[in-house]
Design a protein around this motif. Sequence first.
Motif, PDB file in Angstrom:
ATOM      1  N   TRP A   6     -12.390 -68.509  -9.047  1.00 37.18           N
ATOM      2  CA  TRP A   6     -13.043 -69.649  -9.088  1.00 37.18           C
ATOM      3  C   TRP A   6     -12.632 -70.756  -9.651  1.00 37.18           C
ATOM      4  N   ARG A   7     -11.467 -70.537 -10.554  1.00 38.81           N
ATOM      5  CA  ARG A   7     -10.581 -71.571 -11.283  1.00 38.81           C
ATOM      6  C   ARG A   7     -10.148 -72.301  -9.945  1.00 38.81           C
ATOM      7  N   ARG A  66     -25.923 -67.048 -11.984  1.00 38.12           N
ATOM      8  CA  ARG A  66     -24.289 -67.292 -12.042  1.00 38.12           C
ATOM      9  C   ARG A  66     -23.658 -67.908 -11.290  1.00 38.12           C
ATOM     10  N   SER A  77     -26.921 -76.170 -16.607  1.00 33.62           N
ATOM     11  CA  SER A  77     -27.214 -74.806 -16.207  1.00 33.62           C
ATOM     12  C   SER A  77     -28.932 -74.493 -16.100  1.00 33.62           C
ATOM     13  N   ALA A  82     -20.370 -64.325  -6.510  1.00 37.31           N
ATOM     14  CA  ALA A  82     -21.001 -64.271  -7.714  1.00 37.31           C
ATOM     15  C   ALA A  82     -21.298 -63.069  -8.566  1.00 37.31           C
ATOM     16  N   ARG A 118     -12.832 -74.635  -8.469  1.00 36.58           N
ATOM     17  CA  ARG A 118     -13.087 -75.563  -9.211  1.00 36.58           C
ATOM     18  C   ARG A 118     -12.035 -76.780  -8.956  1.00 36.58           C
ATOM     19  N   LEU A 154     -19.050 -62.141 -11.577  1.00 37.33           N
ATOM     20  CA  LEU A 154     -18.779 -62.927 -12.566  1.00 37.33           C
ATOM     21  C   LEU A 154     -19.607 -62.340 -13.772  1.00 37.33           C
ATOM     22  N   ALA A 185     -21.594 -71.432 -11.473  1.00 30.77           N
ATOM     23  CA  ALA A 185     -20.270 -71.721 -11.085  1.00 30.77           C
ATOM     24  C   ALA A 185     -20.009 -72.611  -9.905  1.00 30.77           C
ATOM     25  N   THR A 186     -20.881 -72.889  -8.689  1.00 32.01           N
ATOM     26  CA  THR A 186     -20.649 -73.734  -7.818  1.00 32.01           C
ATOM     27  C   THR A 186     -20.793 -75.220  -8.493  1.00 32.01           C
ATOM     28  N   MET A 199     -12.635 -64.577 -11.599  1.00 35.16           N
ATOM     29  CA  MET A 199     -12.296 -65.910 -12.401  1.00 35.16           C
ATOM     30  C   MET A 199     -11.351 -66.646 -11.763  1.00 35.16           C
TER      31      MET A 199
END
Length: 303
Positions: free
Chosen positions: A234-235, A180, A195, A162, A238, A165, A184-185, A231
């Motif tokens: 994280w993509r 953050r 959020s 995190a 996801r 980010l 994100a998770t 990032m």
Amino acid sequence: MASDALAALIANELHVPVGPAARAMAEHCRQRHGRAVLGVLFYGSCLRQPDQALTDGLLDFYLIVDDYNAAYGNPLLAWANALLPPNVFYVELPWQGAHLRAKYAVMSLRQFSAGCGRDARNVSIWARFCQPARLIWSREPVVDLMLADALAQACRTMFGNALPLLQLGEKVDPLTVWQRGFMATYAAELRSESSDRALAIVAADEARYRQIGMLLLAPAQAEGVTREEAMQRWRGRRLLGKTLNYLRLVKAAFTFDGAVDYVMWKVRRHSGVVIPVTDWQRRHPLLAAPGLAWKLYRRGAFR
């Protein structure tokens, strides 16, 4: 030193006493899987609620086991759990003139520990268990140590993933890092959390998250991961997370013991609509689903 301090903090947190309602339900879940159970973790939104409020909630547990075949005596369930962990079950328990309800997951210690690790691309385990949890029962002291180590690693994984980010030049506040991370998770799973939920989680244990964040800040900064690199990772999380969540939903149609009762409880809680459920419908939830959905619609459970 920071690692030792974090391990001690998590170990102490795991052994904070819980009320008799949570203990009763944890024991009920444990007995369903016999001697295969190594430990029972209690987590989630019910963790801080008093016993009298738990009859209106859904308790969350993870049962950590040493062998799936021994946990089930059913090769299909054991295979499904090993292939796409965890298996999830819904149970109810009469307690002091009311009913307790719980959802619990079954996972091997090996897979659970790996799911907390920094190499775990799926956020499911480390996102949940960087949050407070209680170890209600364990088979032996070494299990306590292994689970405390896994949960401490979950905290490192979450915070380390995190921190990058944050925007360039943004103030490095440990609480912001956690916020953050939770945002994100949530985005990496099939969940409808906003959020605001991420902010509420951190606000509920602000001192805890700040203390852990201060312990982890220097090691995480030393990793030197750029925001662009973060990032990109994280993509990938996801895409993987949503795919795995979807596959687990498909699997749950065949392995989620108590699925019909769980859905009926959710409907009753949110709409007040109650319809009778037969044993046949419980045994065949996929075949029963269209008829039950139509009856619920006719009663006004949803529009």
